[in-house]
Design a protein around this motif. Sequence first.
Motif, PDB file in Angstrom:
ATOM      1  N   GLY A  14       0.797  -1.225   0.000  1.00  0.00           N
ATOM      2  CA  GLY A  14       0.000   0.000   0.000  1.00  0.00           C
ATOM      3  C   GLY A  14       0.826   1.270   0.000  1.00  0.00           C
ATOM      4  O   GLY A  14       0.282   2.370  -0.119  1.00  0.00           O
ATOM      5  N   LYS A  17       4.579   0.845  -4.091  1.00  0.00           N
ATOM      6  CA  LYS A  17       5.686   0.217  -4.828  1.00  0.00           C
ATOM      7  C   LYS A  17       5.343  -0.015  -6.303  1.00  0.00           C
ATOM      8  O   LYS A  17       6.118   0.336  -7.181  1.00  0.00           O
ATOM      9  CB  LYS A  17       6.052  -1.150  -4.206  1.00  0.00           C
ATOM     10  CG  LYS A  17       6.559  -1.079  -2.800  1.00  0.00           C
ATOM     11  CD  LYS A  17       6.939  -2.454  -2.296  1.00  0.00           C
ATOM     12  CE  LYS A  17       5.774  -3.410  -2.187  1.00  0.00           C
ATOM     13  NZ  LYS A  17       4.731  -3.006  -1.238  1.00  0.00           N
ATOM     14  N   THR A  18       4.184  -0.631  -6.543  1.00  0.00           N
ATOM     15  CA  THR A  18       3.857  -1.010  -7.922  1.00  0.00           C
ATOM     16  C   THR A  18       3.584   0.223  -8.784  1.00  0.00           C
ATOM     17  O   THR A  18       4.027   0.291  -9.938  1.00  0.00           O
ATOM     18  CB  THR A  18       2.683  -2.006  -7.921  1.00  0.00           C
ATOM     19  OG1 THR A  18       3.097  -3.144  -7.158  1.00  0.00           O
ATOM     20  CG2 THR A  18       2.310  -2.451  -9.324  1.00  0.00           C
ATOM     21  N   THR A  19       2.893   1.206  -8.199  1.00  0.00           N
ATOM     22  CA  THR A  19       2.599   2.437  -8.946  1.00  0.00           C
ATOM     23  C   THR A  19       3.902   3.150  -9.314  1.00  0.00           C
ATOM     24  O   THR A  19       4.124   3.522 -10.478  1.00  0.00           O
ATOM     25  CB  THR A  19       1.715   3.369  -8.080  1.00  0.00           C
ATOM     26  OG1 THR A  19       0.605   2.621  -7.596  1.00  0.00           O
ATOM     27  CG2 THR A  19       1.244   4.577  -8.849  1.00  0.00           C
ATOM     28  N   GLN A 153       1.895  12.856  -1.324  1.00  0.00           N
ATOM     29  CA  GLN A 153       2.725  13.132  -2.511  1.00  0.00           C
ATOM     30  C   GLN A 153       2.131  12.377  -3.702  1.00  0.00           C
ATOM     31  O   GLN A 153       1.682  11.243  -3.532  1.00  0.00           O
ATOM     32  CB  GLN A 153       4.118  12.602  -2.190  1.00  0.00           C
ATOM     33  CG  GLN A 153       5.209  12.983  -3.138  1.00  0.00           C
ATOM     34  CD  GLN A 153       6.554  12.503  -2.592  1.00  0.00           C
ATOM     35  OE1 GLN A 153       6.801  11.308  -2.583  1.00  0.00           O
ATOM     36  NE2 GLN A 153       7.400  13.408  -2.152  1.00  0.00           N
TER      37      GLN A 153
HETATM   38  N1  LIG Z   1       3.312   9.032  -3.867  1.00  0.00           N
HETATM   39  C1  LIG Z   1       2.694   7.917  -4.195  1.00  0.00           C
HETATM   40  N2  LIG Z   1       3.378   6.926  -4.778  1.00  0.00           N
HETATM   41  C2  LIG Z   1       2.758   5.799  -5.121  1.00  0.00           C
HETATM   42  N3  LIG Z   1       1.456   5.522  -4.947  1.00  0.00           N
HETATM   43  C3  LIG Z   1       0.701   6.467  -4.390  1.00  0.00           C
HETATM   44  C4  LIG Z   1       1.295   7.698  -3.981  1.00  0.00           C
HETATM   45  N4  LIG Z   1       0.322   8.427  -3.420  1.00  0.00           N
HETATM   46  C5  LIG Z   1      -0.799   7.704  -3.487  1.00  0.00           C
HETATM   47  N5  LIG Z   1      -0.605   6.527  -4.096  1.00  0.00           N
HETATM   48  C6  LIG Z   1      -1.639   5.516  -4.293  1.00  0.00           C
HETATM   49  O1  LIG Z   1      -1.392   4.453  -3.363  1.00  0.00           O
HETATM   50  C7  LIG Z   1      -1.744   3.200  -3.920  1.00  0.00           C
HETATM   51  C8  LIG Z   1      -0.520   2.325  -3.870  1.00  0.00           C
HETATM   52  O2  LIG Z   1      -0.792   1.073  -4.386  1.00  0.00           O
HETATM   53  P1  LIG Z   1       0.335   0.134  -4.979  1.00  0.00           P
HETATM   54  O3  LIG Z   1       1.170   0.889  -5.951  1.00  0.00           O
HETATM   55  O4  LIG Z   1      -0.343  -1.092  -5.468  1.00  0.00           O
HETATM   56  O5  LIG Z   1       1.188  -0.179  -3.662  1.00  0.00           O
HETATM   57  P2  LIG Z   1       2.054  -1.478  -3.329  1.00  0.00           P
HETATM   58  O6  LIG Z   1       2.556  -2.041  -4.601  1.00  0.00           O
HETATM   59  O7  LIG Z   1       3.139  -0.955  -2.428  1.00  0.00           O
HETATM   60  O8  LIG Z   1       1.139  -2.403  -2.561  1.00  0.00           O
HETATM   61  C9  LIG Z   1      -2.240   3.465  -5.335  1.00  0.00           C
HETATM   62  O9  LIG Z   1      -3.631   3.558  -5.301  1.00  0.00           O
HETATM   63  C10 LIG Z   1      -1.612   4.839  -5.654  1.00  0.00           C
HETATM   64  O10 LIG Z   1      -2.353   5.564  -6.591  1.00  0.00           O
END
Ligand SMILES: Nc1ncnc2c1ncn2[C@@H]1O[C@H](COP(=O)(O)OP(=O)(O)O)[C@@H](O)[C@H]1O
Length: 192
Positions: A14, A17-19, A153
Amino acid sequence: MSQPLVVLITGVPGTGKTTVSSILANSLGGDHVEITHLVRDGGMSLNWDQSRATSIADVKALRHALSNIIAASTKPVVVDGHYSPDVVPRDAATLVVVLRRAPWVLRAQLQQRGYSPRKIRENVEAELIGTCLVDALKSQDHAKICEIDTTGQAPEETVKLVLAALDGEAACGYGSVDWMDAPEAEALLRDL
Ligand SMILES: Nc1ncnc2c1ncn2[C@@H]1O[C@H](COP(=O)(O)OP(=O)(O)O)[C@@H](O)[C@H]1O
Ligand SMILES: [Mg+2]
């Protein structure tokens, strides 16, 4: 053969990372390797932990697979996963990014994802005490660690900071995130 640029992106679920990895890999013209997919598609799960609703990866096989991917790559590689620091050799990593997010914000996000109360508690606690940073410090070169607080951010801003760290434009470092001192932490701890 010269080694490719390798960026590890860690952080609790959350934190983004993936985004971030997806945008970063695009900006670098490189590949985005999602560890959970690699484990699933390569049959590298040892077993399923029913109580924690998570699979246990075969770390040895994963290390081997990632070494092969990195050795064969001529393009930058972005490795996305909270145990990326454990499975990529320290010499192979160019930069180790640890994404942080205020635990009270993370909690709401994980609730939205439909995680079980136990899984939410585990991950919020891990973020509170900085487990992913500690793991990165244990296995990776400290000078390569770049800790970023992504709270409030946009993902693109986070990627900009990573690119600046890669270019050596801006020092990144670690140690400035401390949720325990924030006023919200007390209420959160009482509530978990
Ligand atoms: N600065 C940021 N960097 C990355 N994701 C963010 C950020 N701010 C908010 N988000 C949101 O947080 C969520 C992160 O999900 P995801 O990328 O799947 O996380 P993870 O891979 O770490 O579980 C997405 O909905 C994304 O749009
Ligand atoms: Mg992810």
